[in-house]
Design an enzyme around this catalytic site. Sequence first.
Site, PDB file in Angstrom:
ATOM      1  N   GLY A  10     -18.970 -31.078 -51.831  1.00 49.56           N
ATOM      2  CA  GLY A  10     -18.961 -32.082 -50.754  1.00 49.56           C
ATOM      3  C   GLY A  10     -19.728 -31.570 -49.547  1.00 49.56           C
ATOM      4  N   ARG A  71     -22.299 -32.302 -57.183  1.00 52.02           N
ATOM      5  CA  ARG A  71     -21.167 -31.598 -57.802  1.00 52.02           C
ATOM      6  C   ARG A  71     -21.538 -31.158 -59.221  1.00 52.02           C
ATOM      7  NH1 ARG A  71     -16.816 -31.514 -54.515  1.00 52.02           N
ATOM      8  NH2 ARG A  71     -16.516 -33.243 -53.049  1.00 52.02           N
ATOM      9  N   ASP A 102     -15.075 -23.454 -53.381  1.00 51.62           N
ATOM     10  CA  ASP A 102     -14.719 -22.655 -54.558  1.00 51.62           C
ATOM     11  C   ASP A 102     -15.584 -22.981 -55.773  1.00 51.62           C
ATOM     12  OD1 ASP A 102     -13.034 -20.730 -55.937  1.00 51.62           O
ATOM     13  OD2 ASP A 102     -12.325 -22.452 -57.068  1.00 51.62           O
ATOM     14  N   THR A 124     -16.250 -25.717 -46.690  1.00 55.43           N
ATOM     15  CA  THR A 124     -15.461 -26.864 -47.160  1.00 55.43           C
ATOM     16  C   THR A 124     -14.637 -27.390 -46.005  1.00 55.43           C
ATOM     17  OG1 THR A 124     -13.570 -27.632 -48.461  1.00 55.43           O
ATOM     18  CG2 THR A 124     -13.706 -25.273 -48.148  1.00 55.43           C
ATOM     19  N   ILE A 125     -14.647 -28.706 -45.868  1.00 50.00           N
ATOM     20  CA  ILE A 125     -13.805 -29.270 -44.812  1.00 50.00           C
ATOM     21  C   ILE A 125     -12.333 -29.004 -45.135  1.00 50.00           C
ATOM     22  CG2 ILE A 125     -15.462 -31.061 -44.172  1.00 50.00           C
ATOM     23  CD1 ILE A 125     -13.480 -33.093 -45.525  1.00 50.00           C
ATOM     24  N   ASP A 126     -12.022 -28.822 -46.433  1.00 48.24           N
ATOM     25  CA  ASP A 126     -10.617 -28.638 -46.842  1.00 48.24           C
ATOM     26  C   ASP A 126     -10.036 -27.289 -46.397  1.00 48.24           C
ATOM     27  OD1 ASP A 126     -10.795 -31.095 -48.011  1.00 48.24           O
ATOM     28  OD2 ASP A 126     -10.614 -30.393 -50.081  1.00 48.24           O
ATOM     29  N   ASP A 128      -9.930 -24.478 -47.863  1.00 45.37           N
ATOM     30  CA  ASP A 128      -9.089 -23.818 -48.868  1.00 45.37           C
ATOM     31  C   ASP A 128      -9.749 -22.630 -49.568  1.00 45.37           C
ATOM     32  OD1 ASP A 128     -10.868 -25.320 -50.320  1.00 45.37           O
ATOM     33  OD2 ASP A 128      -9.381 -26.490 -51.408  1.00 45.37           O
ATOM     34  N   ARG A 161       3.910 -51.132 -34.891  1.00 47.10           N
ATOM     35  CA  ARG A 161       3.809 -51.069 -36.351  1.00 47.10           C
ATOM     36  C   ARG A 161       3.969 -49.650 -36.851  1.00 47.10           C
ATOM     37  NH1 ARG A 161      -1.614 -54.663 -36.569  1.00 47.10           N
ATOM     38  NH2 ARG A 161      -0.697 -56.624 -37.233  1.00 47.10           N
ATOM     39  N   MET A 168      -8.293 -36.568 -46.038  1.00 55.95           N
ATOM     40  CA  MET A 168      -8.802 -35.740 -47.147  1.00 55.95           C
ATOM     41  C   MET A 168      -8.105 -34.380 -47.194  1.00 55.95           C
ATOM     42  SD  MET A 168     -12.861 -36.208 -47.619  1.00 55.95           S
ATOM     43  CE  MET A 168     -13.528 -37.598 -48.516  1.00 55.95           C
ATOM     44  N   ARG A 170      -7.623 -31.973 -50.883  1.00 57.19           N
ATOM     45  CA  ARG A 170      -7.305 -32.128 -52.309  1.00 57.19           C
ATOM     46  C   ARG A 170      -6.079 -31.311 -52.735  1.00 57.19           C
ATOM     47  NH1 ARG A 170     -10.164 -33.841 -56.519  1.00 57.19           N
ATOM     48  NH2 ARG A 170     -12.144 -34.126 -55.448  1.00 57.19           N
ATOM     49  N   GLU A 221      -4.429 -36.548 -48.890  1.00 54.26           N
ATOM     50  CA  GLU A 221      -4.696 -37.340 -50.105  1.00 54.26           C
ATOM     51  C   GLU A 221      -4.097 -36.703 -51.362  1.00 54.26           C
ATOM     52  OE1 GLU A 221      -8.941 -37.401 -50.901  1.00 54.26           O
ATOM     53  OE2 GLU A 221      -9.049 -35.232 -50.783  1.00 54.26           O
ATOM     54  N   ARG A 266       1.240 -50.499 -42.314  1.00 53.29           N
ATOM     55  CA  ARG A 266      -0.187 -50.529 -42.659  1.00 53.29           C
ATOM     56  C   ARG A 266      -0.640 -49.142 -43.097  1.00 53.29           C
ATOM     57  NH1 ARG A 266      -3.074 -54.921 -40.300  1.00 53.29           N
ATOM     58  NH2 ARG A 266      -1.570 -56.603 -40.038  1.00 53.29           N
ATOM     59  N   HIS A 272     -14.385 -40.326 -45.985  1.00 51.96           N
ATOM     60  CA  HIS A 272     -15.639 -39.603 -45.718  1.00 51.96           C
ATOM     61  C   HIS A 272     -16.072 -39.657 -44.257  1.00 51.96           C
ATOM     62  CE1 HIS A 272     -15.560 -40.271 -50.047  1.00 51.96           C
ATOM     63  NE2 HIS A 272     -16.312 -39.195 -50.144  1.00 51.96           N
TER      64      HIS A 272
HETATM   65  O1  F6P Z   1     -15.190 -31.781 -49.643  1.00 52.85           O
HETATM   66  C1  F6P Z   1     -13.862 -31.739 -50.082  1.00 52.85           C
HETATM   67  C2  F6P Z   1     -13.418 -33.105 -50.268  1.00 52.85           C
HETATM   68  O2  F6P Z   1     -13.658 -33.706 -49.052  1.00 52.85           O
HETATM   69  C3  F6P Z   1     -11.971 -33.368 -50.686  1.00 52.85           C
HETATM   70  O3  F6P Z   1     -11.064 -33.345 -49.643  1.00 52.85           O
HETATM   71  C4  F6P Z   1     -12.076 -34.733 -51.319  1.00 52.85           C
HETATM   72  O4  F6P Z   1     -11.060 -34.946 -52.245  1.00 52.85           O
HETATM   73  C5  F6P Z   1     -13.396 -34.652 -51.972  1.00 52.85           C
HETATM   74  O5  F6P Z   1     -14.184 -33.787 -51.230  1.00 52.85           O
HETATM   75  C6  F6P Z   1     -14.099 -35.983 -52.102  1.00 52.85           C
HETATM   76  O6  F6P Z   1     -15.294 -35.763 -52.733  1.00 52.85           O
HETATM   77  P1  F6P Z   1     -16.334 -36.860 -53.126  1.00 52.85           P
HETATM   78  O7  F6P Z   1     -17.089 -37.183 -51.881  1.00 52.85           O
HETATM   79  O8  F6P Z   1     -17.190 -36.224 -54.149  1.00 52.85           O
HETATM   80  O9  F6P Z   1     -15.562 -38.019 -53.638  1.00 52.85           O
END
Ligand code: F6P
Length: 342
Positions: A10, A71, A102, A124-126, A128, A161, A168, A170, A221, A266, A272
């Site tokens: 990503g 990817r 990773d 990685t934005i995650d 991890d 509400r 995001m 994973r 997510e 809601r 993204h």
């Molecule tokens: O870059 C990591 C990530 O943002 C995850 O948090 C997310 O699940 C995934 O990429 C989404 O990837 P793509 O844009 O390929 O659907």
Amino acid sequence: MRIGVLTGGGDAPGLNAAIRAIVKKCEKYGFEVLGIRRGWAGMLEGDAIPLKYEDVKDIIGFGGTLIKTSRTNPLKQPDGIKRISENFKKLGLHALIAIGGDDTLSVAKAISDAGLNVIGIPKTIDYDVPETEHTIGFDTAVNEAMHQIENIKATADAHERVFIVEIMGRHAGWIALYSGLAAGADLILIPEEPFSISDVVNFVKKKIESGQKSLVIVVAEGALIKDYKGPITKDVKVDQFGHVYLGGIGEFLAKEIEKALGIETRHVVPAHTIRGGAPTALDRVISTRYGLAAVDLVKEGRFGLMVTLKAGKITTVPLSDATGRTKQVDLELYNEAKVFFE
Ligand code: F6P
């Protein structure tokens, strides 16, 4: 000497800053740079473009990646490593700098084990990737997510509400936890600690009964529901690294709350939008430092390493230490935050 650079997985804000720094430092050392297009796909196909500082000097503030990403997983192809080795030679590369999470870094390790000169940069934005205090893009994603949660808080408050914001993340809830804490979310749910629907419903009920009119719950997510068969997914398809297309937990939770309590609930999925923004100053600076350090390693002939940030200093770890495992949220940190979820 010719150096290749690629970005895989990503995209993340700060990638362009790292590319820019690599090209700058290479020019200083008299090295040529080839931008390998679309991550490992470019190495499999020998698809590369020359990069001069003139081409990259103004890209520091842009999200995305100038050289594109994908990817693509060469390890899924029987002759993947062989094709990469051949193209390494054909392109005349002395070394390759692979910027990724990773998945990308695991391929970097595999080709390093196969004898190629490789350096990794954690992205990685995650957040991890283990063995580093900074992954490119995390800081920007957290800030973007924080702003979006704050926006939701305002409209939730105006309409009285309940809102679920799905963020995001994973396998790790870093972005959800940091952005949710920073924006003052009422509850944050992360993959590291599976939750039960009834606990969340009871939490909302208790808040409403105590007089609170609006609530914002942040959910990663990849958050897991107790006794449910894995994360909620959008699609059964998996990508080349075996990842499912996550998404839907926010909507699922909103429906469950509405069903149980009859309260309008809601959901919003920034998805993204938190990944594509202009990098924060921190992401620009650390990405720049990573890029500069990676080229120094090439000059020193030190390979099979990932550059990393530890206690504010740029250093290195073997790629083997930084791959094959996920850095998840420390439950101590999550428990610390729980005082705000009472
Ligand atoms: O870059 C990591 C990530 O943002 C995850 O948090 C997310 O699940 C995934 O990429 C989404 O990837 P793509 O844009 O390929 O659907």
